[in-house]
Design a protein around this motif. Structure first.
Motif, PDB file in Angstrom:
ATOM      1  N   THR A 148       0.807  -1.221   0.000  1.00  0.00           N
ATOM      2  CA  THR A 148       0.000   0.000   0.000  1.00  0.00           C
ATOM      3  C   THR A 148       0.839   1.271   0.000  1.00  0.00           C
ATOM      4  O   THR A 148       0.302   2.367  -0.195  1.00  0.00           O
ATOM      5  CB  THR A 148      -0.946   0.027   1.216  1.00  0.00           C
ATOM      6  OG1 THR A 148      -0.164  -0.122   2.421  1.00  0.00           O
ATOM      7  CG2 THR A 148      -1.953  -1.104   1.134  1.00  0.00           C
ATOM      8  N   ILE A 194      -3.824  -2.686   4.750  1.00  0.00           N
ATOM      9  CA  ILE A 194      -4.792  -3.747   4.485  1.00  0.00           C
ATOM     10  C   ILE A 194      -4.306  -5.055   5.098  1.00  0.00           C
ATOM     11  O   ILE A 194      -3.255  -5.106   5.704  1.00  0.00           O
ATOM     12  CB  ILE A 194      -5.066  -3.901   2.973  1.00  0.00           C
ATOM     13  CG1 ILE A 194      -3.792  -4.310   2.229  1.00  0.00           C
ATOM     14  CG2 ILE A 194      -5.655  -2.627   2.395  1.00  0.00           C
ATOM     15  CD1 ILE A 194      -4.033  -4.671   0.774  1.00  0.00           C
ATOM     16  N   THR A 219      -8.330   1.314   4.595  1.00  0.00           N
ATOM     17  CA  THR A 219      -8.111  -0.076   4.959  1.00  0.00           C
ATOM     18  C   THR A 219      -9.105  -0.967   4.223  1.00  0.00           C
ATOM     19  O   THR A 219      -9.787  -0.520   3.300  1.00  0.00           O
ATOM     20  CB  THR A 219      -8.199  -0.255   6.490  1.00  0.00           C
ATOM     21  OG1 THR A 219      -7.860  -1.611   6.843  1.00  0.00           O
ATOM     22  CG2 THR A 219      -9.592   0.070   7.027  1.00  0.00           C
ATOM     23  N   ASP A 220      -9.180  -2.225   4.614  1.00  0.00           N
ATOM     24  CA  ASP A 220     -10.075  -3.176   3.956  1.00  0.00           C
ATOM     25  C   ASP A 220     -11.394  -3.304   4.719  1.00  0.00           C
ATOM     26  O   ASP A 220     -11.621  -2.606   5.708  1.00  0.00           O
ATOM     27  CB  ASP A 220      -9.383  -4.534   3.821  1.00  0.00           C
ATOM     28  CG  ASP A 220      -8.842  -5.025   5.154  1.00  0.00           C
ATOM     29  OD1 ASP A 220      -9.535  -4.851   6.178  1.00  0.00           O
ATOM     30  OD2 ASP A 220      -7.722  -5.560   5.187  1.00  0.00           O
ATOM     31  N   THR A 250      -9.882   1.377  -3.700  1.00  0.00           N
ATOM     32  CA  THR A 250      -9.126   2.327  -2.872  1.00  0.00           C
ATOM     33  C   THR A 250      -8.598   3.462  -3.735  1.00  0.00           C
ATOM     34  O   THR A 250      -8.683   4.637  -3.360  1.00  0.00           O
ATOM     35  CB  THR A 250      -7.961   1.625  -2.164  1.00  0.00           C
ATOM     36  OG1 THR A 250      -8.461   0.510  -1.421  1.00  0.00           O
ATOM     37  CG2 THR A 250      -7.238   2.571  -1.219  1.00  0.00           C
TER      38      THR A 250
END
Length: 293
Positions: A148, A194, A219-220, A250
């Motif tokens: 990320t 994530i 985030t997830d 995202t």
């Protein structure tokens, strides 16, 4: 967000205000080291929260579970999803993969992620995040993890053009305290984290929050541990027919956020863009058109 897509933490948060004092005590204990804190025996879970076992039974039933066993089965499933490494994820997915071409499978997966994510995304929270990022009195810091970090770099590159006071935090964790040292109360730390959540990002978030920084987290759907330190949290769906998770949704939300920030301060952004273009003219960075081409 459907009940099947909600996490246990979502359910606890949604019902928190209607809980009794003892149930709130239990909820706080469960969320403190979620989801591991709920995986012990019912007695251990009750003792950790300093409540009775009947309180545990009542609360999990209020959340919609048949009993404690059903409650723990959901937690185990969440834990399995969040710790899956790329090999495990691919081997679990591959036997059930449909026969359609991978392009179509990916397209369907991304559209599903978009429906799930945008269906639960709060426009008011999005607008609030855009406002504090656009506030030039606040310094902006960005960081991400092994994968990320590329999203953090992408947002950093755009925000640098839009406004001053933007810093990309080094991926070297040993240097993070130096960045936190420069943070003032009200400054903004934007983090991307994530599943297979990175301990160093949680440590950075905790330390920055203690220094008064306001955290925006991408985030997830399960939610990084960083979320408990975040003022604004974008929980976005990342599933894909691949050993790797998808960053597509995202990136879409990040690009929408970029436009929201630059659009709300367009005159200042336009001035910076013009200055930057003049600076580019003095470099060989971009290809210049040649007469006759």
């Amino acid at each position: 967000m459907s009940n099947t897509s909600k996490t246990v933490s979502d359910m606890i948060t949604a019902r928190y205000d209607s809980m009794t004092r003892a149930e709130k005590q239990l909820a706080n204990s469960l969320l403190d080291n979620y989801p591991v804190s709920g995986l012990g025996s019912i007695t251990a879970v009750a003792e950790a929260a300093n409540v009775s076992t009947p309180t545990v039974v009542r609360m999990v039933q209020k959340l919609g579970f048949k009993g404690f066993t059903d409650f723990q089965a959901r937690l185990h499933h969440e834990l399995e999803e969040t710790i899956s490494n790329p090999i495990t994820k691919h081997e679990r997915m591959a036997p059930n993969a449909p026969g359609a071409h991978i392009l179509n499978r990916f397209a369907e997966s991304v559209m599903h992620n978009m429906r799930q994510s945008f269906g639960s995304l709060d426009p008011a929270e999005f607008d609030a995040a855009a406002r504090i990022i656009g506030d030039r009195k606040r310094a902006i810091y960005l960081a991400g993890g092994r994968i990320t970090g590329a999203l953090a770099e992408y947002l950093f590159t755009h925000l640098q053009v839009i406004r001053p006071g933007v810093t990309r935090i080094s991926t070297n964790a040993a240097s993070w305290p130096h960045y936190v040292l420069n943070m003032n109360r009200g400054d903004v730390l934007i983090l991307f984290d994530i599943r297979r959540y990175e301990r160093q990002l949680e440590a950075l978030a905790r330390t920055a929050a203690e220094h008064g920084a306001e955290i925006i987290l991408f985030t997830d759907q399960w939610g990084s541990p960083v979320s408990k330190h975040a003022r604004h949290c974008f929980r976005l769906s990342i599933e894909a027919p691949s050993a790797w998770d998808s960053s597509a949704v995202t990136l879409i939300v990040v690009e929408a956020l970029i436009e929201a920030v630059q659009g709300s301060h367009w005159e200042k952004t336009r001035e910076r863009m013009s200055m930057l273009e003049s600076l580019f003219e003095s470099t060989p960075l971009f290809r210049k058109p040649v007469a006759g081409e």
